[in-house]
Write a protein that holds these residues in place. Sequence first.
Motif, mmCIF file in Angstrom:
data_model
loop_
_atom_site.group_PDB
_atom_site.id
_atom_site.type_symbol
_atom_site.label_atom_id
_atom_site.label_comp_id
_atom_site.label_asym_id
_atom_site.label_seq_id
_atom_site.Cartn_x
_atom_site.Cartn_y
_atom_site.Cartn_z
ATOM 1 N N GLU A 54 2.626 -7.652 27.593
ATOM 2 C CA GLU A 54 1.274 -8.135 27.852
ATOM 3 C C GLU A 54 1.295 -9.324 28.814
ATOM 4 O O GLU A 54 0.443 -9.437 29.697
ATOM 5 N N ARG A 55 2.283 -10.214 28.649
ATOM 6 C CA ARG A 55 2.389 -11.359 29.561
ATOM 7 C C ARG A 55 2.669 -10.896 30.991
ATOM 8 O O ARG A 55 2.102 -11.425 31.958
ATOM 9 N N LEU A 56 3.542 -9.895 31.148
ATOM 10 C CA LEU A 56 3.827 -9.360 32.476
ATOM 11 C C LEU A 56 2.576 -8.727 33.088
ATOM 12 O O LEU A 56 2.329 -8.861 34.295
ATOM 13 N N ALA A 57 1.795 -8.042 32.261
ATOM 14 C CA ALA A 57 0.548 -7.441 32.746
ATOM 15 C C ALA A 57 -0.400 -8.520 33.263
ATOM 16 O O ALA A 57 -1.055 -8.346 34.306
ATOM 17 N N ARG A 58 -0.467 -9.636 32.549
ATOM 18 C CA ARG A 58 -1.321 -10.744 33.005
ATOM 19 C C ARG A 58 -0.823 -11.319 34.325
ATOM 20 O O ARG A 58 -1.614 -11.653 35.214
ATOM 21 N N VAL A 86 1.017 -0.268 31.812
ATOM 22 C CA VAL A 86 -0.235 0.245 32.369
ATOM 23 C C VAL A 86 -1.377 0.092 31.371
ATOM 24 O O VAL A 86 -2.499 -0.291 31.734
ATOM 25 N N ASP A 87 -1.107 0.364 30.099
ATOM 26 C CA ASP A 87 -2.146 0.192 29.066
ATOM 27 C C ASP A 87 -2.612 -1.258 28.982
ATOM 28 O O ASP A 87 -3.809 -1.540 28.841
ATOM 29 N N ARG A 88 -1.671 -2.193 29.055
ATOM 30 C CA ARG A 88 -2.037 -3.608 28.982
ATOM 31 C C ARG A 88 -2.844 -4.024 30.216
ATOM 32 O O ARG A 88 -3.805 -4.794 30.110
ATOM 33 N N ILE A 89 -2.480 -3.522 31.387
ATOM 34 C CA ILE A 89 -3.241 -3.822 32.604
ATOM 35 C C ILE A 89 -4.655 -3.253 32.497
ATOM 36 O O ILE A 89 -5.633 -3.919 32.858
ATOM 37 N N ALA A 162 8.714 -4.242 38.602
ATOM 38 C CA ALA A 162 8.631 -4.763 37.235
ATOM 39 C C ALA A 162 9.756 -4.146 36.414
ATOM 40 O O ALA A 162 9.925 -2.925 36.411
ATOM 41 N N GLY A 163 10.511 -4.982 35.749
ATOM 42 C CA GLY A 163 11.607 -4.491 34.925
ATOM 43 C C GLY A 163 11.602 -5.154 33.569
ATOM 44 O O GLY A 163 11.484 -6.382 33.471
ATOM 45 N N LEU A 164 11.716 -4.378 32.524
ATOM 46 C CA LEU A 164 11.736 -4.964 31.188
ATOM 47 C C LEU A 164 13.017 -5.742 30.955
ATOM 48 O O LEU A 164 13.005 -6.835 30.385
ATOM 49 N N LEU A 165 14.149 -5.190 31.399
ATOM 50 C CA LEU A 165 15.446 -5.805 31.144
ATOM 51 C C LEU A 165 16.204 -6.064 32.433
ATOM 52 O O LEU A 165 16.240 -5.214 33.323
ATOM 53 N N VAL A 166 16.813 -7.227 32.521
ATOM 54 C CA VAL A 166 17.790 -7.542 33.557
ATOM 55 C C VAL A 166 19.088 -7.872 32.838
ATOM 56 O O VAL A 166 19.121 -8.725 31.953
ATOM 57 N N LYS A 167 20.151 -7.186 33.198
ATOM 58 C CA LYS A 167 21.440 -7.360 32.526
ATOM 59 C C LYS A 167 22.350 -8.245 33.377
ATOM 60 O O LYS A 167 22.508 -8.019 34.576
ATOM 61 N N ASP A 178 10.505 -8.471 40.560
ATOM 62 C CA ASP A 178 9.505 -9.524 40.709
ATOM 63 C C ASP A 178 8.934 -9.939 39.357
ATOM 64 O O ASP A 178 8.517 -11.087 39.187
ATOM 65 N N TYR A 179 8.890 -9.006 38.424
ATOM 66 C CA TYR A 179 8.379 -9.269 37.080
ATOM 67 C C TYR A 179 9.451 -8.828 36.074
ATOM 68 O O TYR A 179 9.792 -7.655 36.016
#
Length: 219
Positions: A54-58, A86-89, A162-167, A178-179
């Motif tokens: 949700e924070r990334l969507a904002r 997409v749902d959060r956006i 946009a990526g959920l995880l960075v390893k 970027d996100y």
Amino acid sequence: MAEFAVQSEGRSEGIVIKDDWPGYSLDLFSYPAHYSGDLDCVIIPHGVIMDRTERLARNIMDDLGDHAIVVLCVLKGGYQFCADLVDRIKDLSHNSNRTIPMTVHFIRLKSYLNDESTEDLHILGGEDLSFLAGKGIVGTGKTMKTLLKHVEAFGPKMIKVAGLLVKRVLHSSACVPDYVGFEIPNRFVVGYALDYNEYFRDLNHICVISNTGKMKYKI
């Protein structure tokens, strides 16, 4: 999944999970019984994933609000993160004076065999991306360096990743999104649509697979 690599000395701007973080005990959470013994720990619970998404969507709304975008979802690992993002956006757009008109398209990348990333990368469904010309793109998924070069050839107006995880890995030349949701240690994780040979996609939490699990589902 939305999974990327970053050099261990670099910064991703995501929530940092340290290398010595032991994770949460599996006994604290519900998970499919058929994976009993196949996991070491929960590294990111589902609720935390949703809050961070949700924070990334904002953040995307703040940066790109009022601009039409194409969301390019990388299957299979990125589908759950993409759907939730997409749902959060959409939710934010419905309750704001700023909106983001969106279309969503899907491509598939295949680069892992067991727990090893291979050089043989296949892009399926991305042969003709001419509809991207002159448009803004938010890409979600992994192995983005090769994909970005492919997408850029079609002339989009701009590209955001946009990526959920960075390893964190040593000597990585991969792009940093970027996100970013979370920066995690270099451990093989599964769940939330991230798989090990197609298993564990039905796991809601992001977990570290055990050596027993690797051997059980190895091909």
